[in-house]
Design a protein around this motif. Structure first.
Motif, PDB file in Angstrom:
ATOM      1  N   LYS A  60      18.379  -1.945  25.554  1.00 24.75           N
ATOM      2  CA  LYS A  60      17.130  -1.984  25.867  1.00 24.75           C
ATOM      3  C   LYS A  60      16.361  -2.177  24.782  1.00 24.75           C
ATOM      4  N   MET A  61      15.742  -3.429  24.324  1.00 22.97           N
ATOM      5  CA  MET A  61      15.007  -3.787  23.383  1.00 22.97           C
ATOM      6  C   MET A  61      13.556  -3.224  23.396  1.00 22.97           C
ATOM      7  N   TYR A  62      13.226  -2.309  22.515  1.00 20.87           N
ATOM      8  CA  TYR A  62      11.811  -1.804  22.769  1.00 20.87           C
ATOM      9  C   TYR A  62      10.947  -1.900  21.434  1.00 20.87           C
ATOM     10  N   ILE A  63       9.504  -1.957  21.679  1.00 22.41           N
ATOM     11  CA  ILE A  63       8.876  -1.954  20.489  1.00 22.41           C
ATOM     12  C   ILE A  63       7.711  -0.875  20.765  1.00 22.41           C
ATOM     13  N   ARG A  64       7.726  -0.465  19.576  1.00 23.25           N
ATOM     14  CA  ARG A  64       6.705   0.924  19.338  1.00 23.25           C
ATOM     15  C   ARG A  64       5.620   1.021  18.293  1.00 23.25           C
ATOM     16  N   VAL A  65       4.387   1.079  18.704  1.00 23.46           N
ATOM     17  CA  VAL A  65       3.604   1.015  17.663  1.00 23.46           C
ATOM     18  C   VAL A  65       2.834   2.446  17.487  1.00 23.46           C
ATOM     19  N   GLY A  66       3.104   3.085  16.250  1.00 16.81           N
ATOM     20  CA  GLY A  66       2.628   4.506  16.005  1.00 16.81           C
ATOM     21  C   GLY A  66       3.731   5.257  16.829  1.00 16.81           C
ATOM     22  N   PRO A  67       3.778   6.745  17.199  1.00 13.19           N
ATOM     23  CA  PRO A  67       2.664   7.475  16.322  1.00 13.19           C
ATOM     24  C   PRO A  67       3.019   7.915  14.913  1.00 13.19           C
ATOM     25  N   SER A  68       2.109   8.679  14.217  1.00 15.99           N
ATOM     26  CA  SER A  68       2.447   8.888  13.014  1.00 15.99           C
ATOM     27  C   SER A  68       1.826  10.500  12.553  1.00 15.99           C
ATOM     28  N   PRO A  69       2.425  11.595  12.623  1.00 14.60           N
ATOM     29  CA  PRO A  69       3.332  11.733  13.479  1.00 14.60           C
ATOM     30  C   PRO A  69       2.853  11.642  15.020  1.00 14.60           C
ATOM     31  N   GLY A 110      -7.112   5.952   8.077  1.00 13.29           N
ATOM     32  CA  GLY A 110      -6.896   5.897   6.572  1.00 13.29           C
ATOM     33  C   GLY A 110      -5.420   5.437   6.264  1.00 13.29           C
ATOM     34  N   ASN A 111      -4.544   5.320   7.290  1.00  8.75           N
ATOM     35  CA  ASN A 111      -3.069   5.274   6.979  1.00  8.75           C
ATOM     36  C   ASN A 111      -2.710   3.812   7.724  1.00  8.75           C
ATOM     37  N   ASP A 112      -1.693   2.985   7.213  1.00  9.73           N
ATOM     38  CA  ASP A 112      -1.064   2.103   7.674  1.00  9.73           C
ATOM     39  C   ASP A 112      -0.569   2.403   9.090  1.00  9.73           C
ATOM     40  N   LEU A 172      -2.336  -2.726  10.506  1.00  7.66           N
ATOM     41  CA  LEU A 172      -2.773  -3.380  11.499  1.00  7.66           C
ATOM     42  C   LEU A 172      -4.409  -2.877  11.510  1.00  7.66           C
ATOM     43  N   ASP A 173      -4.938  -3.821  12.284  1.00  5.32           N
ATOM     44  CA  ASP A 173      -6.466  -3.382  12.439  1.00  5.32           C
ATOM     45  C   ASP A 173      -6.853  -3.999  13.960  1.00  5.32           C
ATOM     46  N   SER A 174      -8.180  -3.883  14.442  1.00  7.03           N
ATOM     47  CA  SER A 174      -8.546  -4.324  15.656  1.00  7.03           C
ATOM     48  C   SER A 174      -9.315  -5.827  15.720  1.00  7.03           C
ATOM     49  N   GLU A 175      -9.302  -6.321  14.480  1.00  8.73           N
ATOM     50  CA  GLU A 175     -10.076  -7.789  14.270  1.00  8.73           C
ATOM     51  C   GLU A 175      -8.856  -8.618  14.417  1.00  8.73           C
ATOM     52  N   ASN A 176      -7.764  -8.490  13.800  1.00  9.83           N
ATOM     53  CA  ASN A 176      -6.660  -9.567  13.704  1.00  9.83           C
ATOM     54  C   ASN A 176      -5.272  -9.430  14.067  1.00  9.83           C
TER      55      ASN A 176
END
Length: 457
Positions: A126-135, A74-76, A100-104
């Motif tokens: 060092k170039m990082y990409i991180r998705v989540g966590p929350s928290p 229920g959160n972005d 973000l969603d799992s379709e697009n």
């Protein structure tokens, strides 16, 4: 492109997982061949690679992401892009939430420049990409990543980034307006910015800008294309705002605009007391009209190199920077093939000419090049610096001719007028175009060419 293997077409070469299991997966964004699945094993996950960034340069960073499973929180989703400089500090160009969603696939992008603190930022990182966590201790997200690119933006000839709006309006700040990139740019380009004044606002409190640093006492060539969605105005202006002092210079006034693309060009010299300063260029179609929508494209703020002695040499917008000397000056559509406008000179005395002050170095060679055409009667024309002729007189016929002359002053020249004069002291009407006076390239001595003969056709 500073990053490697950003498309993940075949494998994950160049990338290092952290707190996650990273797996190459077929079927990337926009139908591409592959992508990477980041399967989180530690809530504080990431995938990274090494890049080297320079202070003073700007970088365009973009990537696409989608979740591996539906988002039931229920959160972005928090998304972080960070640069951890070797033995220095860390910066976070992106630290926000995306739906973000799992379709697009969702695209993220940013223009980024390291802070001007060499002890803390810049250099290998060092170039990082991180998705989540929350928290971190509540939930995390497995995700796909694709089309990850870090591109150095070329600002050598233009201080502005994304000047053609091919990346949308990335890099531009909006206040009092809403701007979007639309198809059909100026001069045959793909995109342009459509700027819509917000309800209740007028043009004199609309800002669509980005910040640049200008050097004290240096000339800058400013150019752009603009048009209105409807109507016309003759009250367009270009302003330069000194962000530190709040002072605003009116660099150009009374710009006429209609519904057809028009190129605007001017020259600006920053003469404030400090050596450098952050500025915003403000373009307004009108300070007092009801213009609510306009288009903007190919915006450039170009530092004029020291070897360019003359300014505004093509007259495609006006003849600013040139003063009339015993002549009437105007722009004309009488041009040679490939030119936009020329300068029409109606001489009232023998030395009737456009004039511009020049500064030259003694012993340095300069190349003068220009096109010339007489309106009615052929005559000989002498280019001069002060009272000194630059080479022999050239013949101005009733057809366009281009001439190139070499000139080497014996001593320094400071703020002397560059002009033309009729060799026979007559008065003529003539046209000039593309007048350039630049430092000559050094001659190559003892040049040896070697190679193999090319056999056959």
């Amino acid at each position: 492109v500073l990053s490697v293997n950003g498309g993940f077409e075949e494998n994950l070469d160049g990338w290092t997982p952290g707190g996650a299991t990273c797996t190459w997966t077929a079927g990337g964004a926009d139908g591409s061949k592959g992508c990477v699945l980041v399967d989180v094993t530690n809530g504080f996950n990431d995938i990274s690679q090494k890049v080297t960034l320079d202070i003073g340069k700007k970088y365009y960073i973009t990537f696409k992401a989608k979740l591996a499973e539906p988002n039931t929180t229920g959160n972005d989703v928090p998304v972080t892009l960070l640069f951890s400089y070797d033995n220095k500090k860390t910066e976070y160009p992106i630290q926000t939430k995306y739906a973000l969603d799992s379709e697009n696939w969702t695209k993220a992008e940013v223009v980024y420049s390291p802070k001007d603190e060499p002890a803390n930022y810049g250099g290998p990182a060092k170039m990082y990409i991180r998705v989540g966590p929350s928290p971190q201790d509540r939930y995390s997200f497995d995700y796909y990543l694709d089309d990850f690119y870090c591109v150095e933006l070329n600002t050598t000839n233009n201080l502005l980034v994304n000047n053609d709006f091919e990346y949308g309006v990335l890099g531009w700040n909006q206040s009092g307006c809403t701007a979007v990139a639309v198809d059909g740019g100026a001069n045959g380009t793909e995109k342009a910015a459509k700027v819509m004044v917000n309800s209740g606002k007028t043009n004199n409190n609309v800002l669509f800008t980005q910040s640049v640093s200008l050097e004290h006492s240096r000339y800058y060539e400013i150019s752009f294309w603009a048009k209105l969605e409807q109507g016309e105005t003759d009250k367009g202006v270009v302003l330069m705002n000194h962000e530190a002092t709040g002072k605003t210079d009116r660099a150009l006034s009374n710009i006429f605009l209609g519904t057809e693309w028009k190129k605007i060009k001017l020259y600006y010299k920053y003469d404030n007391v400090s050596d450098t300063g952050t500025h915003r260029m403000l373009f307004r179609p009108s300070d007092d009209s009801d213009v609510t929508t306009y288009f903007y494209d190919e915006v450039s703020i170009r530092p004029v190199p020291e070897d360019e002695v003359l300014l505004n040499t093509d007259f495609d917008y006006d003849f600013s920077m040139w003063k009339p000397q015993n002549a009437v000056l105007s722009t004309s559509l009488e041009t040679y093939s490939g030119s936009g406008q020329s300068l029409k000179v109606e001489a009232q005395q023998a030395d009737g000419s456009p004039s511009q002050a020049v500064t030259l170095k003694g012993g340095q060679s300069y190349t003068l090049s220009f096109w010339v055409k007489s309106e009615e009667t052929a005559f000989d024309l002498i280019p001069k610096v002060g009272d000194v002729a630059i080479g022999e007189a050239v013949h101005a016929d009733t057809n366009w001719e281009q001439y190139t002359l070499l000139y080497t002053p014996t001593e320094d020249v400071t703020d002397l007028p560059f002009t033309f004069a009729a060799a026979d002291d007559g008065t003529y009407t003539y046209y000039l175009d593309d007048i350039t006076l630049e430092q000559s390239k050094p001659k190559a001595d003892n040049l040896t060419i070697s190679g193999n003969p090319l056999v056959g056709d």
